[in-house]
Design an enzyme around this catalytic site. Structure first.
Site, PDB file in Angstrom:
ATOM      1  N   MET A 116       9.038  24.306   1.109  1.00 32.95           N
ATOM      2  CA  MET A 116       8.269  23.350   0.302  1.00 32.95           C
ATOM      3  C   MET A 116       9.149  22.636  -0.719  1.00 32.95           C
ATOM      4  O   MET A 116       9.047  21.431  -0.917  1.00 32.95           O
ATOM      5  CB  MET A 116       7.110  24.065  -0.402  1.00 32.95           C
ATOM      6  CG  MET A 116       6.207  23.103  -1.152  1.00 32.95           C
ATOM      7  SD  MET A 116       4.913  23.901  -2.106  1.00 32.95           S
ATOM      8  CE  MET A 116       3.782  24.419  -0.848  1.00 32.95           C
ATOM      9  N   TYR A 153      12.750  30.822   5.705  1.00 36.57           N
ATOM     10  CA  TYR A 153      11.517  31.348   6.301  1.00 36.57           C
ATOM     11  C   TYR A 153      11.671  31.542   7.804  1.00 36.57           C
ATOM     12  O   TYR A 153      12.167  30.650   8.496  1.00 36.57           O
ATOM     13  CB  TYR A 153      10.355  30.378   6.059  1.00 36.57           C
ATOM     14  CG  TYR A 153       9.864  30.365   4.645  1.00 36.57           C
ATOM     15  CD1 TYR A 153       9.274  31.503   4.072  1.00 36.57           C
ATOM     16  CD2 TYR A 153       9.970  29.222   3.867  1.00 36.57           C
ATOM     17  CE1 TYR A 153       8.818  31.486   2.765  1.00 36.57           C
ATOM     18  CE2 TYR A 153       9.507  29.193   2.561  1.00 36.57           C
ATOM     19  CZ  TYR A 153       8.935  30.330   2.011  1.00 36.57           C
ATOM     20  OH  TYR A 153       8.486  30.309   0.731  1.00 36.57           O
ATOM     21  N   ARG A 166     -11.176   0.380  15.162  1.00 38.52           N
ATOM     22  CA  ARG A 166     -11.171   1.190  13.950  1.00 38.52           C
ATOM     23  C   ARG A 166     -12.048   0.444  12.950  1.00 38.52           C
ATOM     24  O   ARG A 166     -13.251   0.418  13.108  1.00 38.52           O
ATOM     25  CB  ARG A 166      -9.713   1.362  13.491  1.00 38.52           C
ATOM     26  CG  ARG A 166      -9.475   2.440  12.503  1.00 38.52           C
ATOM     27  CD  ARG A 166      -8.009   2.509  12.100  1.00 38.52           C
ATOM     28  NE  ARG A 166      -7.524   1.231  11.552  1.00 38.52           N
ATOM     29  CZ  ARG A 166      -6.289   1.021  11.108  1.00 38.52           C
ATOM     30  NH1 ARG A 166      -5.392   1.987  11.144  1.00 38.52           N
ATOM     31  NH2 ARG A 166      -5.936  -0.140  10.627  1.00 38.52           N
ATOM     32  N   LYS A 187       0.844  -1.202   0.000  1.00 39.28           N
ATOM     33  CA  LYS A 187       0.000   0.000   0.000  1.00 39.28           C
ATOM     34  C   LYS A 187       0.879   1.252   0.000  1.00 39.28           C
ATOM     35  O   LYS A 187       2.097   1.170   0.204  1.00 39.28           O
ATOM     36  CB  LYS A 187      -0.905  -0.012   1.232  1.00 39.28           C
ATOM     37  CG  LYS A 187      -0.142   0.103   2.557  1.00 39.28           C
ATOM     38  CD  LYS A 187      -1.060  -0.078   3.747  1.00 39.28           C
ATOM     39  CE  LYS A 187      -0.278  -0.053   5.044  1.00 39.28           C
ATOM     40  NZ  LYS A 187      -1.125  -0.343   6.214  1.00 39.28           N
TER      41      LYS A 187
HETATM   42  C1  LIG Z   1      -0.288  -1.342   6.911  1.00 37.47           C
HETATM   43  C2  LIG Z   1      -0.804  -2.598   7.441  1.00 37.47           C
HETATM   44  C3  LIG Z   1       0.076  -3.660   7.686  1.00 37.47           C
HETATM   45  C4  LIG Z   1       1.573  -3.540   7.586  1.00 37.47           C
HETATM   46  O1  LIG Z   1       2.063  -2.844   8.713  1.00 37.47           O
HETATM   47  P1  LIG Z   1       3.631  -2.773   9.067  1.00 37.47           P
HETATM   48  O2  LIG Z   1       3.651  -2.492  10.519  1.00 37.47           O
HETATM   49  O3  LIG Z   1       4.196  -1.664   8.253  1.00 37.47           O
HETATM   50  O4  LIG Z   1       4.208  -4.085   8.743  1.00 37.47           O
HETATM   51  C5  LIG Z   1      -0.478  -4.867   8.067  1.00 37.47           C
HETATM   52  N1  LIG Z   1      -1.819  -5.006   8.221  1.00 37.47           N
HETATM   53  C6  LIG Z   1      -2.691  -3.990   8.020  1.00 37.47           C
HETATM   54  C7  LIG Z   1      -4.146  -4.218   8.217  1.00 37.47           C
HETATM   55  C8  LIG Z   1      -2.207  -2.751   7.630  1.00 37.47           C
HETATM   56  O5  LIG Z   1      -3.063  -1.751   7.439  1.00 37.47           O
END
Ligand SMILES: *Cc1c(COP(=O)(O)O)cnc(C)c1O
Length: 371
Positions: A314, A266, A134, A36
């Site tokens: 930036m 800045y 969550r 991701k």
């Molecule tokens: C992002 C995520 C992971 C990976 O997390 P890391 O700590 O970076 O290994 C695993 N499971 C879920 C549900 C996540 O959102």
């Protein structure tokens, strides 16, 4: 030099990291690399294609759009979409053969309806909220069993949960969550529901060998890219060592001499106490340099560690190169590399290392090496 700022990514290193994780968890546990957020800044398309070719059977993303991008890039592995999908994304989930994580009984019913009108069987993983508070299903096991029996068109391929305090070994929360997950799983099993995959662990519990949390699938993100998540409490020793796969560089665009008393940037947050020489780097917070590094970060030029001075802008960042004759326009400065990696930068900025990696922006060119 062809870029103002760029990262060099070693795909070979990422595959080696995958193999190291696989060796640690053993052959009976599926490793589902998390790609991701543009593969934590490393470039999702290239990283996913390379993991696919290296034999990963599952890849995990957060959004439908990320999954679609990988399918379009030719990825054949199963793709788990962990961040839920919205009604407007249903069509893409089905047409791109993505596997969604379902987070509530209502969504399970929706998905079953979608599956009943689809020409092929749709599968999903179901996430239980065991304490993260969550996403994740909060129904009782009895309600869940009932809903799963009614969802006749959906194949339940996996059962999962996610830890809230995975790197805090002083907290009882992880073991509480493991126990809650186990109870759910047992209840489903006695009702004859046995999803083939069960998974709980992200990088922390993998790296520290928390085997009770592995199930038969694990979801490493940060660890795959070469960093163990900083742990607190009495953490068991690391069971797996992975190595960072990325080096981040930026060009020096300008070098200038300042007189004592001149200020930089800045808010004039830095002032020369003596005659000084400043290099201006072609990288700023829009590219992911943490603004928190104003007057406290460092970069490396020609082997010298040089302090960031003044505010991070930036598009530009200034460093004091008074001690370093090698800082000329066109020289390359290293922001992240073997000497100073994302964990070190994160510590200086007071943020999580994942923040450093996934903030690297679009203007940072990704350059890949097979090595
Ligand atoms: C992002 C995520 C992971 C990976 O997390 P890391 O700590 O970076 O290994 C695993 N499971 C879920 C549900 C996540 O959102």
């Amino acid at each position: 030099m062809l870029y103002r700022t760029w990262v060099e990514v070693s795909l070979d290193r990422i595959v080696k990291n995958l193999r190291a994780i696989q060796r640690t968890v053993g052959r009976d546990v599926v490793v589902s690399p998390v790609v991701k957020a543009n593969a934590y800044g490393h470039g999702a398309r290239m990283v996913a294609r390379c993991l696919d070719a290296a034999g990963a059977h599952w890849l995990a993303v957060s959004t439908t759009e990320e999954g679609v991008e990988l399918r379009d890039a030719g990825v054949r592995a199963d793709i788990l979409v962990m961040g839920d999908f919205l009604p407007f994304e249903e069509e893409a989930v089905v047409s791109h053969r993505l596997t969604p994580v379902i987070h509530s009984l209502a969504r399970l019913r929706d998905y079953d309806r979608l599956a009943s009108s689809s020409s092929r069987q749709l599968s999903c993983h179901l996430k239980i909220d065991t304490g993260m508070g969550r996403l994740g299903c909060r129904a009782t096991a009895a309600e869940l069993i009932d809903a799963l029996r009614q969802a006749r068109h959906v194949k339940l391929e996996g059962l999962m949960t996610h830890f809230a305090s995975a790197s805090d070994f002083g907290s009882p929360q992880t073991s509480d969550q493991i126990a809650a997950f186990g109870a759910f799983r047992a209840a489903l099993r006695s009702a004859g529901i046995t999803p083939p995959l069960t998974h709980l662990a992200s990088s922390g519990p993998i790296a520290h060998g928390l085997q009770a949390s592995w199930g038969n699938m694990v979801r490493p993100g940060l660890l795959l890219y070469g960093y163990a998540p900083p742990a607190s409490g009495n953490a068991p020793r690391l069971m797996v060592t992975t190595v960072p796969a990325l080096t981040w560089k930026a060009a020096v665009v300008e070098v200038r001499d300042l007189a004592a008393g001149d200020s930089v940037g800045y808010g004039a947050r830095w002032r020369a106490s003596r005659a000084a020489r400043i290099a201006v780097l072609a990288v700023g917070y829009a590219d992911g340099v943490p603004p928190e590094l104003a007057n406290r970060g460092k970069v490396i030029i020609g082997g010298h560690e040089l302090p960031i001075v003044g505010a991070v802008s930036m598009d530009l960042t200034c460093v004091d190169v008074t001690e370093c004759a090698c800082a000329r326009p066109g020289a390359a400065a290293t922001l992240l590399g073997p000497v100073y990696d994302a964990v070190a930068m994160a510590r200086d900025a007071g943020v999580d290392p994942r923040t450093i990696l996934c903030r690297m922006g679009r203007r940072v060119s990704r350059v890949y090496s097979a090595q």
